[in-house]
Design an enzyme around this catalytic site. Structure first.
Site, PDB file in Angstrom:
ATOM      1  N   SER A 170      17.575  43.684  32.218  1.00 31.57           N
ATOM      2  CA  SER A 170      18.902  42.713  32.583  1.00 31.57           C
ATOM      3  C   SER A 170      20.044  43.388  33.171  1.00 31.57           C
ATOM      4  O   SER A 170      20.963  42.755  33.778  1.00 31.57           O
ATOM      5  CB  SER A 170      19.016  41.751  31.504  1.00 31.57           C
ATOM      6  OG  SER A 170      19.311  42.487  30.115  1.00 31.57           O
ATOM      7  N   HIS A 198      13.967  37.926  33.962  1.00 30.71           N
ATOM      8  CA  HIS A 198      14.573  38.037  35.202  1.00 30.71           C
ATOM      9  C   HIS A 198      13.590  38.421  36.326  1.00 30.71           C
ATOM     10  O   HIS A 198      13.986  38.437  37.449  1.00 30.71           O
ATOM     11  CB  HIS A 198      15.671  39.451  35.337  1.00 30.71           C
ATOM     12  CG  HIS A 198      16.945  39.088  34.319  1.00 30.71           C
ATOM     13  ND1 HIS A 198      17.853  38.391  34.778  1.00 30.71           N
ATOM     14  CD2 HIS A 198      16.915  39.395  33.123  1.00 30.71           C
ATOM     15  CE1 HIS A 198      18.646  38.300  33.663  1.00 30.71           C
ATOM     16  NE2 HIS A 198      18.271  38.952  32.620  1.00 30.71           N
ATOM     17  N   LYS A 229      17.061  30.982  34.132  1.00 32.87           N
ATOM     18  CA  LYS A 229      17.460  32.159  35.563  1.00 32.87           C
ATOM     19  C   LYS A 229      17.130  31.702  36.666  1.00 32.87           C
ATOM     20  O   LYS A 229      17.629  30.508  37.181  1.00 32.87           O
ATOM     21  CB  LYS A 229      17.221  33.544  35.009  1.00 32.87           C
ATOM     22  CG  LYS A 229      18.249  33.878  33.619  1.00 32.87           C
ATOM     23  CD  LYS A 229      17.664  34.967  32.854  1.00 32.87           C
ATOM     24  CE  LYS A 229      18.783  35.326  31.716  1.00 32.87           C
ATOM     25  NZ  LYS A 229      18.116  36.082  30.489  1.00 32.87           N
TER      26      LYS A 229
END
Ligand SMILES: *Cc1c(COP(=O)(O)O)cnc(C)c1O
Length: 385
Positions: A170, A198, A229
């Site tokens: 991240s 992610h 996200k």
């Protein structure tokens, strides 16, 4: 507050402030260019997703009203779990209210003091915290270093071994070497857990991440993805075989003892997931932006890493310098993350720049111009010193 408590808080504050690590919040302004968030595909702002959330709220009400095991498990949750399982090529998926809770819940439910957990040094804080909560023996291996992992596994005498890694890291944006992790884990009969917070939505042919459709559940038995996200909403899921999911429903305390996510959010996520699967152009636009940013940043000599994901750190090293750049950028209307210890190691403070499919070339030019101005100012300072 008692004197002792007052002193304790004041000491902690003084220490953080002296080391330029004191964190502050800013109310986000709509006229600021956001290069700090994780809305990689722009879905948090997609009117179809917001409308699905509004329709979900009209249908189900504002909240779930109870935990999943009581009466809070609604059709929107169930349909979304099935869609997530299909997307990632797993038998089942289980929704959690946040990624932080998913990681705590998985590690606490699977590991105990007879388990050894092996984690990449740069894993997300929620994985570190989950391992601590589980009471397992914890080991950290060097970042992306399967040889170091292998030597730790070889020395372990625990009956149950669990290897855990972020998919996309991240704060660095680099991607785990899944092939190496699968091989070493299988050699040592360890289970492998990948947190692809992610990667989902961004990587892989159908956007299912760096594991999703590329690695099956025999290779990566535990797959975690988050929905706040690239999917643009909130929450997280664990995907795997039915036996794993059944075990989590029975034993995962952060699943059991909390109110289910509002069903309207699950309805919005389902729409976001349909967009991810049917409109690959958002990933194409994102990748075009990443390539453009990297080419232009290299041209003006910014200290890029090798990351090819939307997370593009500029490692400036010093905390004060990082903070100064971030403040200057904000004054120019550009928001980036100023990431300092303890989130990253000492001496590795950085600007965390993130790209989104929503950015236009002109937005990226504004970012680059603001960064170049920070660079010029430093050169001028050195010249005057
Ligand atoms: C953001 C993140 C989480 C936490 O997810 P939330 O849904 O925001 O709680 C977990 N793991 C990784 C790697 C993350 O980047």
């Amino acid at each position: 507050m008692s004197k002792a408590w007052q002193q304790r808080l004041a000491d902690a504050r003084a220490h953080r402030q002296q080391t330029d690590r004191w964190r502050t919040r800013q109310v986000a302004k709509s006229n600021t260019l956001d290069f700090a968030g994780n809305d990689y595909l722009g879905l948090a702002q997609d009117p179809r997703v917001s409308e699905a959330q509004a329709a979900g709220a009209r249908r189900y009400g504002a909240g779930a009203g109870a935990s999943h095991l009581v009466s809070g498990h609604l059709e929107a949750h169930d349909v979304l779990e099935e869609a997530l399982a299909r997307w990632t090529g797993r038998e089942r998926a289980l929704l959690f209210s946040t990624g932080y809770m998913a990681n705590l819940g998985v590690l606490q439910a699977l590991a105990d003091r007879h388990t050894a957990i092996f984690q990449d040094r740069l894993n997300h804080a929620s994985l570190i915290d989950g391992a601590a909560l589980s009471g397992a023996r914890s080991r950290r291996f060097h970042h992306r270093d399967a040889i170091d992992l292998e030597s730790l596994l070889a020395r372990s005498e625990c009956a149950h071994k669990l290897v855990v890694s972020d998919g996309v890291f991240s704060m660095d944006g680099d991607v785990a070497d899944i092939a190496a992790l699968v091989e070493v884990s299988q050699q040592h009969s360890a289970w492998l857990m990948i947190d692809d917070a992610h990667g989902v939505g961004v990587l892989g042919d159908n956007g299912s991440g760096c594991v999703g459709s590329s690695w099956n559940s025999a290779e990566v038995p535990i797959l975690v993805g988050t929905l706040g996200k690239a999917l643009g909403t909130a929450g997280a899921f664990v995907a795997g075989d039915a036996a794993l999911i059944d075990h989590l429903i029975q034993f995962s305390r952060s699943y059991i003892y909390t109110t289910a996510q509002p069903p309207a959010i699950a309805a919005a996520t389902l729409t976001a997931l349909e967009i991810v699967q049917s409109e690959p152009e958002h990933r194409t636009n994102l990748n075009t932006n990443i390539v453009y940013f990297r080419r232009e940043a290299l041209r003006v000599g910014l200290p890029l890493t090798t990351s090819v994901t939307p997370i593009q750190p500029l490692i400036l090293g010093d905390e004060a310098r990082t903070l100064h750049w971030a403040v200057q950028l904000r004054q120019k209307g550009v928001q980036v993350g100023a990431i300092r210890p303890p989130t990253v190691a000492k001496g590795e403070a950085r600007l965390r720049i993130t790209l989104s499919a929503r950015h236009q070339e002109g937005d990226i030019d504004r970012l680059l111009e603001a960064l170049a101005a920070c660079q010029r100012e430093e050169v001028a300072c050195h010249a005057n010193a």
